[in-house]
Structure formats: structure tokens, C-alpha cells
Design a protein around this motif. Structure first.
Motif, PDB file in Angstrom:
ATOM      1  N   TYR A 212       0.841  -1.180   0.000  1.00 38.32           N
ATOM      2  CA  TYR A 212       0.000   0.000   0.000  1.00 38.32           C
ATOM      3  C   TYR A 212       0.889   1.248   0.000  1.00 38.32           C
ATOM      4  O   TYR A 212       2.096   1.180   0.253  1.00 38.32           O
ATOM      5  CB  TYR A 212      -0.917   0.025   1.232  1.00 38.32           C
ATOM      6  N   GLU A 214       0.649   5.324   1.558  1.00 38.44           N
ATOM      7  CA  GLU A 214      -0.089   6.290   2.366  1.00 38.44           C
ATOM      8  C   GLU A 214       0.177   7.689   1.819  1.00 38.44           C
ATOM      9  O   GLU A 214       1.317   8.165   1.824  1.00 38.44           O
ATOM     10  CB  GLU A 214       0.342   6.208   3.825  1.00 38.44           C
ATOM     11  N   LEU A 227      -4.950   5.829   2.556  1.00 42.19           N
ATOM     12  CA  LEU A 227      -4.231   4.596   2.266  1.00 42.19           C
ATOM     13  C   LEU A 227      -4.766   4.003   0.962  1.00 42.19           C
ATOM     14  O   LEU A 227      -5.970   3.765   0.830  1.00 42.19           O
ATOM     15  CB  LEU A 227      -4.408   3.613   3.414  1.00 42.19           C
TER      16      LEU A 227
END
Length: 300
Positions: A212, A214, A227
Motif C-alpha cells: 500500500y 499512504e 491509504l
């Protein structure tokens, strides 16, 4: 074209190392040496020799000692004031403050030079307005020249050593008004329903979180984080056409146009942004690339 606009004059930068208590003596010694040898070698303002009460070498020493003592006492008092005022001590510096303090110091040096005339020169007109004006004018002429030369020398040597203190001027915010900067950027992920978009100027930085990323965004002075299901490498590849984004660390990517402050040394930098206490590191391996892009965008 490089220029200093109003925003750059009032943009906050790190309090200069040369004025901090630990470096003030060293800076004073450098100032004395430059002033002494400049007066000795060039004799910039000729004086009728028979009027001199001392050898010219002594006169050069007195004229070099005066600005040195004023410089040391002035910034010692300023540092004491900043230390007593916790908010002021931790606050940053601006180029306007720099120029204002230098202007005051040069005025004080000019006044001191005028007051020394009767001690150094045997002239019945020592206390005239003409000599008062000449001493003030001469101090500003020489002082501004020396200050400009020292500023460029300081910038050059600190740039060569990858020092963040060399980055005195932030990137002009005028660059944010270009069509490129305000573009809405669309990002495709492996799953179509996770596709997303963001406004270029709103992104402060992106941080890798495994598979992921952020995103830290600022909109209307409000900072938020989001996110997204995409790796930082994949995210970087899709925004590569936009010149303001830079991969400064294996785990971070920043918007160069949103950087407010750069601190650190040749071991690495820390980047600060408005609206958040979070700091983004610049790895040692990326220092040269960061400095080059920072200067390129600043003068664009």
C-alpha cells in the motif's frame, strides 16, 4: 531566471549556523581577517597621510576590530534574547530578518567609525556632518560588497559538501500555478474499483506501507492521509511525467513544491511541510539528485 520575490524574503529558513553561539567566535575571526586585509591591501578610502595619528597598519586593525566587536556583541545579544524567548528560539529565520539585522549592524559600524575619527585622525572637521555621512556611506558600500561575496562563497562551499544549510531560498510558489501543477492525476491499480485520483498541488508526500501507499494531502490548510492499494514503485511510475515529485528515500516520495524547510547535513536531510509535524528523510544516496532538482525548480 533567478530572483528573490516577496514570498522568498519572508519564507522561513533555518537560523544560520554562523550566528549561533557555538560559531560566533569563529565567524568574528573570519570577519576581522577579511576586513583587516581588505583595508590593508586595497586602501579603499584614501586619507591624507599627514592627518593620521598612527601607522596605517594600526588604523586598519582598529577599523577591522570595530565591526568585529559590534557583530559579536550584537548577535550575542540577539542569541540571548532568542534563548529567553522560547518561541523565538525555536522559530525559524527569514531573509528579511537577515537583511534588516545586517543593515542595523552596518549603521552601527558607520557611527562607530565616525566616533573614532578624532582618535585616529588629526583633522579639525572630524565632527562635521560631511564626515559622518562619508563614514556611514563607506560602511554600507564595503559592508554590502563583503556580505554578498561571503553569501555566495558560503552557498558554494555548503553546496559542495551537500549541506542543507546552503538551501537558503525555497522553491517559488509561482510554480504551483502552472497547468502542470494543478492537474488532477489519475492512478490505476490492479483492481479497477481501487483506482483513484488526486490534485497534484495537494500531495505533500507519499509513504510506502508494504503493498500500500499512504498519501498525505493538504487541502484548504487541512492535512489528511489516505491509504491506497498500490505499491510506492507502481505509484511513482504513474506520476513520473510530473517534475515536482521526487523519490527521496526508498520509503518516501515528496512533492518538491510543497517543501517548507530543509534541515540536516551530508548524512541526510529532513524535509518539513506546513500543517503537519511529520518529517520526510532524504537518504544520503539521493542528496546530489535532490540538490540538483531543488535548485532547478527554484530558478525555473
Amino acid at each position: 531566471m533567478a530572483y528573490i520575490n516577496r514570498q522568498q524574503l519572508f519564507e522561513q529558513v533555518e537560523y544560520p549556523l554562523r550566528y549561533k553561539p557555538g560559531n560566533l567566535v569563529k565567524a568574528s575571526v573570519v570577519l576581522f581577517s577579511i576586513a583587516f586585509f581588505f583595508l590593508l591591501l586595497f586602501e579603499p578610502f584614501g586619507v591624507y597621510r599627514p592627518e593620521q595619528k598612527f601607522n596605517y597598519l594600526i588604523i586598519c586593525g582598529l577599523h577591522a576590530l570595530s565591526p568585529t566587536l559590534i557583530f559579536y556583541i550584537y548577535f550575542s545579544a540577539l542569541n540571548y534574547s532568542r534563548k529567553r524567548n522560547a518561541a523565538s528560539e525555536t522559530s525559524s529565520w527569514t531573509m528579511f530578518q537577515e537583511y534588516a539585522h545586517i543593515a542595523v549592524i552596518l549603521l552601527l559600524v558607520g557611527i562607530a567609525s565616525f566616533l573614532m575619527r578624532d582618535f585616529i585622525y588629526d583633522n579639525p572637521y572630524n565632527w562635521s556632518l560631511r564626515y559622518f555621512w562619508e563614514e556611514i556611506r563607506n560602511c554600507y558600500l564595503v559592508g554590502c560588497l563583503v556580505y554578498i561575496l561571503l553569501t555566495f562563497a558560503n552557498f558554494y562551499f555548503r553546496s559542495k559538501s551537500n549541506s542543507a544549510q546552503a538551501l537558503l531560498f525555497p522553491i517559488s510558489r509561482d510554480t504551483e500555478n502552472t497547468a502542470e501543477a494543478i492537474t488532477e492525476i489519475f492512478i490505476k491499480t490492479q483492481v479497477k474499483q481501487d483506482d483513484f485520483s488526486f490534485i497534484a498541488t495537494q500531495l505533500l508526500f507519499a509513504k510506502a506501507e508494504g503493498n500500500y501507499v499512504e498519501l498525505t494531502l493538504c487541502s484548504n490548510s487541512s492535512v489528511t492521509t489516505e491509504l491506497k492499494r498500490i505499491s510506492l514503485k507502481q505509484f511513482e511510475s504513474q506520476i513520473a511525467a510530473h517534475p515536482f515529485f521526487f523519490r527521496c528515500h526508498r520509503a518516501y516520495l515528496v512533492n518538491m513544491a510543497q517543501i517548507e524547510k530543509v534541515t540536516g547535513n551530508s548524512q541526510g536531510y529532513l524535509l518539513s511541510f506546513n500543517g503537519t509535524a511529520d518529517k520526510v528523510p532524504v537518504s544520503r544516496a539521493q542528496l546530489n539528485s535532490f540538490n540538483g532538482l531543488y535548485q532547478q525548480l527554484r530558478v525555473a
